[in-house]
Write an enzyme that holds these catalytic residues in place. Structure first.
Site, PDB file in Angstrom:
ATOM      1  N   SER A   7     -38.905 -49.698   5.833  1.00 47.64           N
ATOM      2  CA  SER A   7     -39.939 -47.451   5.804  1.00 47.64           C
ATOM      3  C   SER A   7     -40.418 -48.046   4.431  1.00 47.64           C
ATOM      4  CB  SER A   7     -38.303 -47.714   5.261  1.00 47.64           C
ATOM      5  OG  SER A   7     -38.974 -45.623   4.723  1.00 47.64           O
ATOM      6  N   HIS A  30     -41.377 -47.876  10.021  1.00 49.44           N
ATOM      7  CA  HIS A  30     -39.956 -46.600  10.146  1.00 49.44           C
ATOM      8  C   HIS A  30     -40.865 -46.086   8.881  1.00 49.44           C
ATOM      9  CE1 HIS A  30     -36.244 -44.902  10.579  1.00 49.44           C
ATOM     10  NE2 HIS A  30     -36.589 -44.249   9.435  1.00 49.44           N
ATOM     11  N   ASP A  32     -40.559 -41.802   6.949  1.00 50.63           N
ATOM     12  CA  ASP A  32     -39.247 -41.416   7.060  1.00 50.63           C
ATOM     13  C   ASP A  32     -40.360 -39.695   6.414  1.00 50.63           C
ATOM     14  OD1 ASP A  32     -36.962 -42.499   6.487  1.00 50.63           O
ATOM     15  OD2 ASP A  32     -37.439 -43.159   4.956  1.00 50.63           O
ATOM     16  N   MET A  34     -40.098 -35.769   5.741  1.00 50.31           N
ATOM     17  CA  MET A  34     -38.896 -35.301   4.510  1.00 50.31           C
ATOM     18  C   MET A  34     -39.414 -33.982   4.232  1.00 50.31           C
ATOM     19  SD  MET A  34     -36.874 -37.598   1.956  1.00 50.31           S
ATOM     20  CE  MET A  34     -36.766 -39.344   2.582  1.00 50.31           C
ATOM     21  N   HIS A  63     -39.356 -41.085  11.380  1.00 46.02           N
ATOM     22  CA  HIS A  63     -37.686 -40.478  11.836  1.00 46.02           C
ATOM     23  C   HIS A  63     -38.136 -39.198  10.639  1.00 46.02           C
ATOM     24  CE1 HIS A  63     -34.011 -40.956   8.975  1.00 46.02           C
ATOM     25  NE2 HIS A  63     -33.790 -39.714  10.089  1.00 46.02           N
ATOM     26  N   MET A  65     -36.441 -36.223   9.645  1.00 46.43           N
ATOM     27  CA  MET A  65     -35.834 -35.569   8.271  1.00 46.43           C
ATOM     28  C   MET A  65     -35.983 -33.657   8.285  1.00 46.43           C
ATOM     29  SD  MET A  65     -34.317 -38.384   6.452  1.00 46.43           S
ATOM     30  CE  MET A  65     -35.790 -39.526   6.083  1.00 46.43           C
ATOM     31  N   MET A 136     -27.232 -42.940  10.248  1.00 45.81           N
ATOM     32  CA  MET A 136     -27.681 -43.220   8.323  1.00 45.81           C
ATOM     33  C   MET A 136     -26.279 -43.599   8.070  1.00 45.81           C
ATOM     34  SD  MET A 136     -30.210 -42.041   8.611  1.00 45.81           S
ATOM     35  CE  MET A 136     -30.899 -42.363   7.069  1.00 45.81           C
ATOM     36  N   GLY A 141     -32.321 -38.729   2.790  1.00 43.43           N
ATOM     37  CA  GLY A 141     -33.447 -37.512   1.521  1.00 43.43           C
ATOM     38  C   GLY A 141     -34.142 -38.679   0.149  1.00 43.43           C
ATOM     39  N   GLY A 143     -34.663 -42.781  -1.202  1.00 45.31           N
ATOM     40  CA  GLY A 143     -34.723 -44.382  -0.832  1.00 45.31           C
ATOM     41  C   GLY A 143     -33.370 -44.405  -1.405  1.00 45.31           C
ATOM     42  N   ASP A 174     -29.718 -46.807   8.829  1.00 42.23           N
ATOM     43  CA  ASP A 174     -30.643 -46.722   8.305  1.00 42.23           C
ATOM     44  C   ASP A 174     -30.450 -46.453   6.400  1.00 42.23           C
ATOM     45  OD1 ASP A 174     -32.802 -45.888   5.946  1.00 42.23           O
ATOM     46  OD2 ASP A 174     -33.434 -44.455   7.340  1.00 42.23           O
ATOM     47  N   GLY A 175     -30.387 -47.186   5.839  1.00 41.15           N
ATOM     48  CA  GLY A 175     -30.030 -47.067   4.274  1.00 41.15           C
ATOM     49  C   GLY A 175     -29.301 -48.615   4.188  1.00 41.15           C
TER      50      GLY A 175
END
Length: 214
Positions: A7, A30, A32, A34, A63, A65, A136, A141, A143, A174-175
Site C-alpha cells: 500500500s 495498492h 487507498d 479515502m 481500493h 473507500m 478488511m 481509514g 494505516g 488488508d490491514g
C-alpha cells in the site's frame, strides 16, 4: 502463488515515484482512496492515480473507500486503475452492481470490499461478477493498525463461497499484514495480501516482500 500488494499509503509522498519503483518485485500497487465521508480520513484521488500510472508496469489495485463509488469508478479506470474495488457498505446494492458494470465496461477488473463489522454473506449478491473480494482486517481509514485475527473465520467463509461459485476470483486481505500475520491469512484462504508499513518500514523491501509470500 501468493500475491503481494504494498500500500502506497505508507510510502513517502514527496518521493512517490521512487517508492513505487522500490516495490517492483511485488504483484500489485495498492492505492487507498479515502474521501473523508465514508471513512474519517482523506488520502489521494484521481490525479495521483493518473500521475503514478507511467512509473510502474505493475497493476494498480485501487481500493475506493468513498461514498457512492459509482460516481467515480470510470474516472479511476481512465486514470490507470487495473482493479477497482468498492465497499458494499458505500451505497445501495443496486448502485454497487452499477459500479461493477461500469468498471467492466472500461475493460478493467472489479471487486467488492467488506469492513470488519460486515458479515461474509454481504458479498454473495456480487460474487458472480467480481474478480476480487477484499476483506478488511482493520477498520478502514488509517494505516498502521493492529491486525484483527478474529476476521479469519470471515476470510475462510468467503474462500468457501469463492471456491463454490467463482473459483477465478482473488481473495485479498488488508490491514496489519506482516511476516507473522501473513501466515494465518494464507492459511485462511487469502491469496493477495496488502501490506503498507510492514513493507515500507523494512530495511530490505524485496526481502520483506518475499517473506510475506509465506
Amino acid at each position: 502463488m501468493i500475491k503481494i500488494a504494498p500500500s502506497i499509503l505508507s510510502a513517502d509522498f514527496a518521493n512517490l515515484g521512487r517508492d513505487i519503483q522500490r516495490i517492483e518485485t511485488a504483484d500489485y500497487v495498492h492505492v487507498d482512496v479515502m474521501d473523508g465521508l465514508f471513512v474519517p480520513n482523506i488520502s489521494i484521488g484521481i490525479p495521483v492515480v493518473k500521475s503514478i500510472r507511467p512509473v510502474t508496469d505493475l497493476p494498480l489495485d485501487v481500493h475506493l473507500m468513498i461514498d457512492r463509488p459509482e460516481r467515480y469508478v470510470e474516472q479511476f479506470c481512465d486514470a490507470g486503475g487495473d482493479i477497482v474495488t468498492c465497499h458494499v457498505e458505500a451505497d445501495t446494492e443496486e448502485n454497487i452492481h452499477l459500479a461493477l458494470r461500469k468498471i467492466h465496461d472500461k475493460g478493467k477488473k472489479a471487486g467488492v470490499v467488506v469492513k470488519p463489522g460486515t458479515p461474509s454473506s454481504a458479498v454473495l449478491p456480487f460474487i458472480g461478477e467480481v474478480e476480487m473480494i477484499l476483506v478488511m482486517t482493520v477498520e478502514p481509514g488509517f494505516g498502521g493498525q493492529k491486525f484483527m485475527a478474529d476476521m479469519m473465520p470471515k476470510v475462510q467463509q468467503i474462500r468457501s463461497y469463492i471456491d463454490a461459485m467463482n473459483p477465478a476470483c482473488e481473495l485479498e486481505v488488508d490491514g496489519g499484514v506482516d511476516p507473522d500475520t501473513c501466515k494465518i491469512c494464507i492459511a485462511s484462504g487469502a491469496n493477495v495480501l496488502v501490506a503498507g508499513s510492514s513493507v515500507y518500514k523494512a530495511e530490505d523491501i524485496p526481502a520483506r516482500i518475499r517473506a510475506l509470500r509465506g
